[in-house]
Design an enzyme around this catalytic site. Structure first.
Site, PDB file in Angstrom:
ATOM      1  N   ASP A   1      -1.116 -40.817  45.916  1.00  0.00           N
ATOM      2  CA  ASP A   1      -2.209 -39.943  45.474  1.00  0.00           C
ATOM      3  C   ASP A   1      -2.277 -40.019  43.959  1.00  0.00           C
ATOM      4  O   ASP A   1      -1.291 -40.319  43.289  1.00  0.00           O
ATOM      5  CB  ASP A   1      -1.942 -38.492  45.929  1.00  0.00           C
ATOM      6  CG  ASP A   1      -3.219 -37.669  46.049  1.00  0.00           C
ATOM      7  OD1 ASP A   1      -3.500 -37.193  47.153  1.00  0.00           O
ATOM      8  OD2 ASP A   1      -3.931 -37.515  45.032  1.00  0.00           O
TER       9      ASP A   1
ATOM     10  N   VAL B   1      -6.860 -45.219  44.007  1.00  0.00           N
ATOM     11  CA  VAL B   1      -7.376 -46.297  44.874  1.00  0.00           C
ATOM     12  C   VAL B   1      -8.417 -47.177  44.181  1.00  0.00           C
ATOM     13  O   VAL B   1      -8.759 -48.245  44.679  1.00  0.00           O
ATOM     14  CB  VAL B   1      -7.994 -45.772  46.201  1.00  0.00           C
ATOM     15  CG1 VAL B   1      -6.934 -45.188  47.101  1.00  0.00           C
ATOM     16  CG2 VAL B   1      -9.138 -44.806  45.972  1.00  0.00           C
TER      17      VAL B   1
ATOM     18  N   SER C   1     -16.136 -39.549  58.471  1.00  0.00           N
ATOM     19  CA  SER C   1     -16.732 -38.205  58.550  1.00  0.00           C
ATOM     20  C   SER C   1     -17.796 -38.249  59.648  1.00  0.00           C
ATOM     21  O   SER C   1     -18.259 -39.342  60.020  1.00  0.00           O
ATOM     22  CB  SER C   1     -17.392 -37.890  57.202  1.00  0.00           C
ATOM     23  OG  SER C   1     -18.327 -36.845  57.311  1.00  0.00           O
TER      24      SER C   1
ATOM     25  N   TYR D   1     -22.869 -40.122  49.766  1.00  0.00           N
ATOM     26  CA  TYR D   1     -21.670 -39.800  50.561  1.00  0.00           C
ATOM     27  C   TYR D   1     -21.873 -40.340  51.980  1.00  0.00           C
ATOM     28  O   TYR D   1     -20.987 -40.976  52.555  1.00  0.00           O
ATOM     29  CB  TYR D   1     -21.448 -38.288  50.568  1.00  0.00           C
ATOM     30  CG  TYR D   1     -20.214 -37.847  51.330  1.00  0.00           C
ATOM     31  CD1 TYR D   1     -18.953 -37.915  50.744  1.00  0.00           C
ATOM     32  CD2 TYR D   1     -20.306 -37.368  52.640  1.00  0.00           C
ATOM     33  CE1 TYR D   1     -17.811 -37.516  51.439  1.00  0.00           C
ATOM     34  CE2 TYR D   1     -19.175 -36.963  53.343  1.00  0.00           C
ATOM     35  CZ  TYR D   1     -17.934 -37.038  52.731  1.00  0.00           C
ATOM     36  OH  TYR D   1     -16.799 -36.652  53.435  1.00  0.00           O
TER      37      TYR D   1
ATOM     38  N   VAL E   1     -14.429 -29.270  57.151  1.00  0.00           N
ATOM     39  CA  VAL E   1     -13.062 -28.757  57.101  1.00  0.00           C
ATOM     40  C   VAL E   1     -12.912 -27.990  55.779  1.00  0.00           C
ATOM     41  O   VAL E   1     -13.380 -28.465  54.737  1.00  0.00           O
ATOM     42  CB  VAL E   1     -12.022 -29.913  57.127  1.00  0.00           C
ATOM     43  CG1 VAL E   1     -10.607 -29.354  57.254  1.00  0.00           C
ATOM     44  CG2 VAL E   1     -12.319 -30.888  58.268  1.00  0.00           C
TER      45      VAL E   1
HETATM   46  N1  LIG Z   1     -13.424 -31.487  53.949  1.00  0.00           N
HETATM   47  C1  LIG Z   1     -14.333 -31.925  54.807  1.00  0.00           C
HETATM   48  O1  LIG Z   1     -15.203 -31.162  55.279  1.00  0.00           O
HETATM   49  C2  LIG Z   1     -14.312 -33.344  55.266  1.00  0.00           C
HETATM   50  C3  LIG Z   1     -13.625 -34.325  54.583  1.00  0.00           C
HETATM   51  N2  LIG Z   1     -13.664 -35.620  55.041  1.00  0.00           N
HETATM   52  C4  LIG Z   1     -12.955 -36.672  54.369  1.00  0.00           C
HETATM   53  O2  LIG Z   1     -11.570 -36.404  54.437  1.00  0.00           O
HETATM   54  C5  LIG Z   1     -10.903 -37.013  53.348  1.00  0.00           C
HETATM   55  C6  LIG Z   1     -10.026 -35.992  52.685  1.00  0.00           C
HETATM   56  O3  LIG Z   1     -10.870 -34.973  52.168  1.00  0.00           O
HETATM   57  P1  LIG Z   1     -10.394 -33.500  51.877  1.00  0.00           P
HETATM   58  O4  LIG Z   1      -9.001 -33.299  52.299  1.00  0.00           O
HETATM   59  O5  LIG Z   1     -11.436 -32.611  52.386  1.00  0.00           O
HETATM   60  O6  LIG Z   1     -10.538 -33.528  50.292  1.00  0.00           O
HETATM   61  P2  LIG Z   1      -9.592 -33.008  49.144  1.00  0.00           P
HETATM   62  O7  LIG Z   1     -10.377 -33.117  47.891  1.00  0.00           O
HETATM   63  O8  LIG Z   1      -9.036 -31.701  49.518  1.00  0.00           O
HETATM   64  O9  LIG Z   1      -8.418 -34.094  49.160  1.00  0.00           O
HETATM   65  C7  LIG Z   1      -8.644 -35.425  48.791  1.00  0.00           C
HETATM   66  C8  LIG Z   1      -7.332 -36.072  48.379  1.00  0.00           C
HETATM   67  O10 LIG Z   1      -7.660 -37.400  47.946  1.00  0.00           O
HETATM   68  C9  LIG Z   1      -7.063 -37.626  46.672  1.00  0.00           C
HETATM   69  N3  LIG Z   1      -7.864 -38.577  45.926  1.00  0.00           N
HETATM   70  C10 LIG Z   1      -9.133 -38.425  45.467  1.00  0.00           C
HETATM   71  N4  LIG Z   1      -9.510 -39.515  44.764  1.00  0.00           N
HETATM   72  C11 LIG Z   1      -8.465 -40.385  44.789  1.00  0.00           C
HETATM   73  C12 LIG Z   1      -8.243 -41.670  44.248  1.00  0.00           C
HETATM   74  N5  LIG Z   1      -9.149 -42.298  43.491  1.00  0.00           N
HETATM   75  N6  LIG Z   1      -7.051 -42.270  44.480  1.00  0.00           N
HETATM   76  C13 LIG Z   1      -6.074 -41.629  45.200  1.00  0.00           C
HETATM   77  N7  LIG Z   1      -6.232 -40.400  45.722  1.00  0.00           N
HETATM   78  C14 LIG Z   1      -7.412 -39.784  45.516  1.00  0.00           C
HETATM   79  C15 LIG Z   1      -7.028 -36.238  46.031  1.00  0.00           C
HETATM   80  O11 LIG Z   1      -6.095 -36.173  44.953  1.00  0.00           O
HETATM   81  C16 LIG Z   1      -6.648 -35.373  47.205  1.00  0.00           C
HETATM   82  O12 LIG Z   1      -5.254 -35.338  47.420  1.00  0.00           O
HETATM   83  C17 LIG Z   1     -12.003 -37.574  52.451  1.00  0.00           C
HETATM   84  O13 LIG Z   1     -12.132 -38.957  52.690  1.00  0.00           O
HETATM   85  C18 LIG Z   1     -13.235 -36.820  52.899  1.00  0.00           C
HETATM   86  O14 LIG Z   1     -14.418 -37.539  52.644  1.00  0.00           O
HETATM   87  C19 LIG Z   1     -14.342 -35.959  56.181  1.00  0.00           C
HETATM   88  C20 LIG Z   1     -15.025 -35.015  56.873  1.00  0.00           C
HETATM   89  C21 LIG Z   1     -15.059 -33.643  56.478  1.00  0.00           C
HETATM   90  C1  LIG Z   2     -21.691 -31.089  52.213  1.00  0.00           C
HETATM   91  C2  LIG Z   2     -20.224 -31.042  52.520  1.00  0.00           C
HETATM   92  C3  LIG Z   2     -19.676 -32.315  53.065  1.00  0.00           C
HETATM   93  C4  LIG Z   2     -18.249 -32.147  53.439  1.00  0.00           C
HETATM   94  C5  LIG Z   2     -17.614 -33.394  53.889  1.00  0.00           C
HETATM   95  C6  LIG Z   2     -18.020 -33.964  55.189  1.00  0.00           C
HETATM   96  O1  LIG Z   2     -17.862 -35.152  55.344  1.00  0.00           O
HETATM   97  C7  LIG Z   2     -18.511 -33.111  56.203  1.00  0.00           C
HETATM   98  C8  LIG Z   2     -19.316 -33.543  57.203  1.00  0.00           C
HETATM   99  C9  LIG Z   2     -19.694 -32.629  58.240  1.00  0.00           C
HETATM  100  C10 LIG Z   2     -20.723 -32.748  59.096  1.00  0.00           C
HETATM  101  C11 LIG Z   2     -21.750 -33.735  59.037  1.00  0.00           C
HETATM  102  C12 LIG Z   2     -22.678 -33.732  59.965  1.00  0.00           C
HETATM  103  C13 LIG Z   2     -23.774 -34.647  60.015  1.00  0.00           C
HETATM  104  C14 LIG Z   2     -24.630 -34.573  60.995  1.00  0.00           C
HETATM  105  C15 LIG Z   2     -25.851 -35.431  61.094  1.00  0.00           C
HETATM  106  O2  LIG Z   2     -25.558 -36.742  61.131  1.00  0.00           O
HETATM  107  C16 LIG Z   2     -26.662 -35.166  62.299  1.00  0.00           C
HETATM  108  O3  LIG Z   2     -25.880 -35.434  63.439  1.00  0.00           O
HETATM  109  C17 LIG Z   2     -27.142 -33.791  62.280  1.00  0.00           C
HETATM  110  C18 LIG Z   2     -28.214 -33.640  63.273  1.00  0.00           C
HETATM  111  C19 LIG Z   2     -28.665 -32.262  63.237  1.00  0.00           C
HETATM  112  C20 LIG Z   2     -29.447 -31.970  64.414  1.00  0.00           C
HETATM  113  O4  LIG Z   2     -29.586 -30.805  64.653  1.00  0.00           O
HETATM  114  O5  LIG Z   2     -29.857 -32.907  65.092  1.00  0.00           O
END
Ligand SMILES: NC(=O)C1=CN([C@@H]2O[C@H](COP(=O)(O)OP(=O)(O)OC[C@H]3O[C@@H](n4cnc5c(N)ncnc54)[C@H](O)[C@@H]3O)[C@@H](O)[C@H]2O)C=CC1
Ligand SMILES: CCCCCC(=O)/C=C/C=C\C=C\C=C\[C@@H](O)[C@@H](O)CCCC(=O)O
Length: 263
Positions: free
Chosen positions: A41, A70, A143, A156, A191
């Site tokens: 990290d 990364v 995601s 994104y 999340v």
């Molecule tokens: N929180 C959410 O709602 C969702 C998150 N994700 C994905 O899950 C993964 C983790 O996200 P979260 O835990 O929510 O975010 P977060 O911000 O809480 O954690 C991200 C982690 O990645 C590290 N990081 C960021 N840039 C980096 C780099 N250049 N090199 C090395 N480490 C780096 C950060 O230091 C941190 O430890 C991400 O890929 C995010 O897109 C996917 C779906 C939903």
């Molecule tokens: C803005 C915060 C982003 C946090 C990080 C992340 O990756 C979270 C993603 C969570 C959900 C994404 C959902 C996307 C849904 C659409 O692709 C579509 O399925 C939604 C359709 C809605 C409908 O009612 O048909």
């Protein structure tokens, strides 16, 4: 694990990482009797405090923290080499590092997509059976936005669609080439982490669409971190899963098959 210190996978250690140890160890013959974890990290401050807690709980010999961005090829390369030198092999890679900021969109592609590709190619140097490795499994954190559009976050969304596409194609390329490495991706919904905070500011030019995003949050609900961790281990331990995209909703998880253009 890359991107390990805050957010989704912080919970991994306290909740169930070692609960899955036996199943994970059973996948390879050269693993010894315990699971060892290298946490990569770029966030040194969070790393130091979490490492203190984890080493107390699990023992220093099973954990390694490596500072690594990364975006920096040499840092990722050196971190994998150090992991090899310390633990003797790499069998599982979780590409979890990710950011959300539509204003700095080129950086977002660089971390979320290019970072995943870079780490995958570099770890294959160690995992690939054709290069003397033992095979392994890579799990990329995409995601739900890797499956359908998150309208307020076009870049994104693009980065995560890229991760899903790369995962599926890389899985097939690995299988056809005989690398012995499975490649899967996780597609969680919302999340509660640092990334999912101050959303309007992260939407940049699309901050005016924040209400639509809030409606999606209400529709999908919030996924617990432990649900994401369980899904991760399913992708690691189920040897039939290769090229899979596992969607993680609040109430269930399900696999999303790739669309076939010939159907
Ligand atoms: N929180 C959410 O709602 C969702 C998150 N994700 C994905 O899950 C993964 C983790 O996200 P979260 O835990 O929510 O975010 P977060 O911000 O809480 O954690 C991200 C982690 O990645 C590290 N990081 C960021 N840039 C980096 C780099 N250049 N090199 C090395 N480490 C780096 C950060 O230091 C941190 O430890 C991400 O890929 C995010 O897109 C996917 C779906 C939903
Ligand atoms: C803005 C915060 C982003 C946090 C990080 C992340 O990756 C979270 C993603 C969570 C959900 C994404 C959902 C996307 C849904 C659409 O692709 C579509 O399925 C939604 C359709 C809605 C409908 O009612 O048909």
């Amino acid at each position: 694990m890359i991107g390990a210190f805050v957010g989704i996978f912080e919970a991994q250690f306290s909740q169930c990482f070692w609960a899955h140890e036996e199943a994970a160890l059973g996948l390879w013959t050269d693993c010894g009797s315990s699971l060892q974890v290298a946490l990569l990290d770029m966030n040194k401050t969070e790393a130091e405090s979490l490492m203190q807690t984890l080493t107390k709980q699990y023992g220093q010999e099973r954990l390694l923290f490596l500072h690594c961005d990364v975006e920096q090829e040499e840092q990722v390369k050196a971190a994998f080499q150090k992991t090899m030198d310390t633990f003797g092999g790499i069998h599982i890679l979780c590409n979890n590092a990710g950011i959300l900021n539509e204003s700095t969109w080129e950086k977002m592609i660089s971390v979320n997509l290019v970072g995943v590709i870079r780490a995958t190619y570099l770890v294959l140097e160690h995992m690939n059976k054709l290069k003397g490795g033992q095979g392994g499994v890579i799990v990329n954190t995409a995601s739900l936005a890797g499956i359908g559009p998150l309208v307020s976050c076009p870049v994104y969304t693009a980065s995560k669609h890229g991760v899903v596409g790369f995962t599926r194609a890389m899985s097939a390329a690995s299988a056809l080439s005989g690398y012995g490495v499975r490649v899967n991706c996780l597609c969680p919904g919302f999340v509660q982490t640092g990334l999912f905070s101050n959303i309007p500011a992260r939407l940049g030019p699309f901050s005016h669409l924040k209400d639509g995003t809030q409606l999606l949050v209400e529709k999908f609900g919030i996924v617990n971190m432990s649900q994401v961790v369980e899904a991760f281990f399913e992708l690691v331990t189920d040897e039939t899963k290769d090229g899979a995209a596992l969607l993680v909703f609040q109430q269930e998880r399900k696999y999303m098959p790739a669309v076939s253009v010939t159907d």
